[in-house]
Write a protein that holds these residues in place. Structure first.
Motif, short mmCIF file in Angstrom:
data_model
loop_
_atom_site.label_atom_id
_atom_site.label_comp_id
_atom_site.label_asym_id
_atom_site.label_seq_id
_atom_site.Cartn_x
_atom_site.Cartn_y
_atom_site.Cartn_z
N GLU A 119 0.83 -1.21 0.00
CA GLU A 119 0.00 0.00 0.00
C GLU A 119 0.86 1.26 0.00
OE1 GLU A 119 -2.04 -2.79 3.06
OE2 GLU A 119 -0.04 -2.48 2.23
N HIS A 120 1.98 1.18 0.71
CA HIS A 120 2.90 2.31 0.84
C HIS A 120 4.29 1.84 0.43
CE1 HIS A 120 -0.31 4.33 3.03
NE2 HIS A 120 -0.42 3.26 3.77
N PRO A 121 4.67 2.01 -0.81
CA PRO A 121 5.92 1.44 -1.33
C PRO A 121 7.16 1.98 -0.64
CG PRO A 121 4.47 2.18 -3.13
CD PRO A 121 3.90 2.72 -1.85
N VAL A 122 8.19 1.14 -0.59
CA VAL A 122 9.51 1.57 -0.15
C VAL A 122 9.95 2.70 -1.08
CG1 VAL A 122 11.91 0.80 0.02
CG2 VAL A 122 10.06 -0.73 0.74
N PRO A 123 10.51 3.81 -0.57
CA PRO A 123 11.18 3.95 0.73
C PRO A 123 10.35 4.61 1.83
CG PRO A 123 11.84 5.75 -0.69
CD PRO A 123 10.89 4.92 -1.48
N ASP A 181 19.05 -21.68 -6.86
CA ASP A 181 17.86 -22.03 -7.63
C ASP A 181 17.26 -20.76 -8.26
OD1 ASP A 181 14.70 -22.32 -7.69
OD2 ASP A 181 15.56 -24.33 -7.88
N ALA A 182 17.21 -20.73 -9.58
CA ALA A 182 16.79 -19.54 -10.30
C ALA A 182 15.36 -19.12 -9.95
CB ALA A 182 16.91 -19.77 -11.81
N GLU A 183 14.47 -20.09 -9.76
CA GLU A 183 13.08 -19.77 -9.46
C GLU A 183 12.93 -19.14 -8.08
OE1 GLU A 183 8.98 -19.35 -9.88
OE2 GLU A 183 10.60 -19.61 -11.34
N LYS A 184 13.64 -19.70 -7.11
CA LYS A 184 13.58 -19.13 -5.75
C LYS A 184 14.14 -17.71 -5.73
CE LYS A 184 13.87 -23.49 -3.19
NZ LYS A 184 14.67 -24.29 -2.23
N ARG A 185 15.23 -17.51 -6.43
CA ARG A 185 15.84 -16.18 -6.46
C ARG A 185 14.94 -15.20 -7.21
NH1 ARG A 185 20.77 -16.23 -4.38
NH2 ARG A 185 21.15 -14.13 -5.16
N ARG A 186 14.26 -15.69 -8.24
CA ARG A 186 13.33 -14.83 -8.97
C ARG A 186 12.19 -14.36 -8.07
NH1 ARG A 186 8.65 -14.50 -10.88
NH2 ARG A 186 8.06 -16.55 -10.07
N LYS A 187 11.71 -15.23 -7.20
CA LYS A 187 10.62 -14.86 -6.29
C LYS A 187 11.06 -13.78 -5.30
CE LYS A 187 8.04 -19.22 -6.50
NZ LYS A 187 7.57 -20.40 -5.73
N LEU A 210 9.40 -10.01 -5.26
CA LEU A 210 8.83 -9.39 -4.07
C LEU A 210 9.45 -8.03 -3.81
CD1 LEU A 210 7.12 -9.40 -1.52
CD2 LEU A 210 8.93 -10.70 -0.37
N TRP A 211 10.76 -7.94 -3.98
CA TRP A 211 11.44 -6.66 -3.76
C TRP A 211 10.95 -5.61 -4.76
CZ3 TRP A 211 13.47 -3.40 -0.71
CH2 TRP A 211 14.25 -2.35 -1.19
N ARG A 212 10.85 -6.00 -6.03
CA ARG A 212 10.39 -5.05 -7.05
C ARG A 212 8.94 -4.63 -6.81
NH1 ARG A 212 13.47 -3.99 -11.33
NH2 ARG A 212 15.31 -5.26 -11.76
N PHE A 213 8.16 -5.53 -6.23
CA PHE A 213 6.75 -5.22 -5.96
C PHE A 213 6.63 -4.22 -4.81
CE2 PHE A 213 2.44 -6.12 -4.41
CZ PHE A 213 1.74 -6.00 -5.60
N THR A 214 7.48 -4.37 -3.79
CA THR A 214 7.40 -3.48 -2.64
C THR A 214 8.14 -2.16 -2.88
OG1 THR A 214 9.33 -4.56 -1.64
CG2 THR A 214 7.17 -5.35 -0.98
N CYS A 215 9.07 -2.18 -3.85
CA CYS A 215 9.83 -0.97 -4.17
C CYS A 215 9.84 -0.79 -5.68
CB CYS A 215 11.25 -1.08 -3.62
SG CYS A 215 12.25 0.43 -3.80
N PRO A 216 8.74 -0.32 -6.27
CA PRO A 216 8.61 -0.24 -7.73
C PRO A 216 9.68 0.61 -8.41
CG PRO A 216 6.48 0.07 -6.66
CD PRO A 216 7.52 0.11 -5.58
N GLY A 270 16.69 -2.75 -8.86
CA GLY A 270 16.82 -4.20 -8.78
C GLY A 270 17.38 -4.61 -7.43
N VAL A 271 17.77 -5.89 -7.29
CA VAL A 271 18.22 -6.38 -5.99
C VAL A 271 19.68 -6.06 -5.70
CG1 VAL A 271 16.51 -8.20 -5.68
CG2 VAL A 271 18.57 -8.66 -7.02
N ASP A 272 20.32 -5.26 -6.54
CA ASP A 272 21.62 -4.70 -6.19
C ASP A 272 21.47 -3.24 -5.78
OD1 ASP A 272 23.28 -6.89 -6.36
OD2 ASP A 272 23.70 -6.62 -8.49
N ASP A 273 20.24 -2.80 -5.62
CA ASP A 273 19.93 -1.50 -5.04
C ASP A 273 20.51 -1.46 -3.62
OD1 ASP A 273 18.60 0.63 -3.70
OD2 ASP A 273 16.89 0.45 -5.05
N PRO A 274 21.22 -0.39 -3.22
CA PRO A 274 21.77 -0.32 -1.87
C PRO A 274 20.73 -0.48 -0.76
CG PRO A 274 22.76 1.36 -3.24
CD PRO A 274 21.65 0.74 -4.05
N TYR A 275 19.47 -0.23 -1.07
CA TYR A 275 18.43 -0.44 -0.06
C TYR A 275 18.36 -1.89 0.39
CZ TYR A 275 16.04 4.13 -0.17
OH TYR A 275 15.71 5.45 -0.03
N ILE A 276 18.65 -2.82 -0.52
CA ILE A 276 18.55 -4.24 -0.17
C ILE A 276 19.90 -4.95 -0.24
CG2 ILE A 276 17.99 -5.03 -2.51
CD1 ILE A 276 16.01 -7.01 -1.22
#
Length: 259
Positions: free
Chosen positions: A59-63, A149-155, A159-165, A169-175
């Motif tokens: 409802e309230h995206p990161v950050p 496992d590519a599928e697990k890492r994709r999930k 999730l990260w992209r969904f919460t922080c549109p 990506g997952v090399d963003d310093p936030y994560i």
């Protein structure tokens, strides 16, 4: 109106939440378990705790969660020197010995708040240390014994992209603290990292402990690993041997700073 939308799932991210096509969000866990755990911790450590109820994604995206947490810390700091609206804080809190702590996403936030203190300062308080429990850190490339496992890492990435549109990506310093050139500026003198052997984020905890030294952090870093345990096990089984041991370790870490 199409009533089928009320039951059709648009997105599902266990064990956190699911979103239905009509926009309704169902969360799988609430805050009562956190309230109970915090009460146990406060009683054991004999400290004053402030729990931050930051606004949560999706409802309230990161950050937004980071902004809310920083605003809460500034409110706490406003009580230093006998000021501020809350009498309990003014009369009982020790603003010369402040600690940030959290688990999972809360640990991620605690890290970023500690970093922000180091970069910007927080007038009126002294940050002694941070406690990171099962930190929600990740990265594009697997590290250590991390699951490949590519599928697990994709999930995890989805999730990260969904919460922080707006993320890169997952090399963003936030994560991924490993991509943050300011990591060594952490504004406390001690860090306690708690990890669980069977947690998907375990290797990120170890990696974080190594990164601090490599990036110029001059404080003390401690790591505690709970054997045979999963992510945030202390919330679902707070009386087991490993949960009790972790609680006592955190209490000792904080009380050491107050000695």
């Amino acid at each position: 109106m199409d009533s089928s939308n009320s039951t059709e799932i648009a997105h599902e991210y266990p064990p956190f939440f699911k979103i239905y096509k009509d926009g309704r969000i169902e969360r799988f866990t609430g805050i009562e378990i956190y309230h109970n755990y915090l009460n146990s911790f406060v009683a054991e450590a004999n400290v004053v705790a402030v729990s931050v109820e930051y606004r949560r994604a999706p409802e309230h995206p990161v950050p937004i969660a980071y902004d809310d947490s920083w605003a809460a810390l500034k409110w706490v700091a406003s009580h230093a020197d006998g000021k501020g609206p809350d009498d309990w804080l003014k009369n009982h809190a020790d603003f010369e010995s402040l600690f940030f702590a959290g688990d999972s996403a809360g640990a991620n936030i605690a890290h970023h708040m500690g970093l922000r203190v180091g970069l910007e300062g927080l007038a009126g308080v002294k940050l002694d240390g941070i406690v990171l429990v099962h930190s929600y850190f990740w990265g594009k490339e697997p590290i250590g014994g991390e699951d490949t496992d590519a599928e697990k890492r994709r999930k995890v990435e989805a999730l990260w992209r969904f919460t922080c549109p707006a993320t890169s990506g997952v090399d963003d310093p936030y994560i991924n603290p490993g991509t943050d050139p300011k990591l060594g500026s952490l504004g406390c003198k001690r860090v306690l990292i708690c990890i669980a052997e069977k947690d998907i984020f375990k290797d990120r905890g170890w990696y974080y402990s190594e990164l601090l030294g490599k990036n110029g952090y001059r404080g003390v870093v401690e790591v505690m690993e709970a054997q045979g345990e999963y992510h945030v096990f202390h919330l679902t089984n707070s009386t087991c041997e490993n949960s009790v041991a972790m609680l006592k370790r955190i209490v000792s870490f904080i009380n050491q700073g107050q000695a």
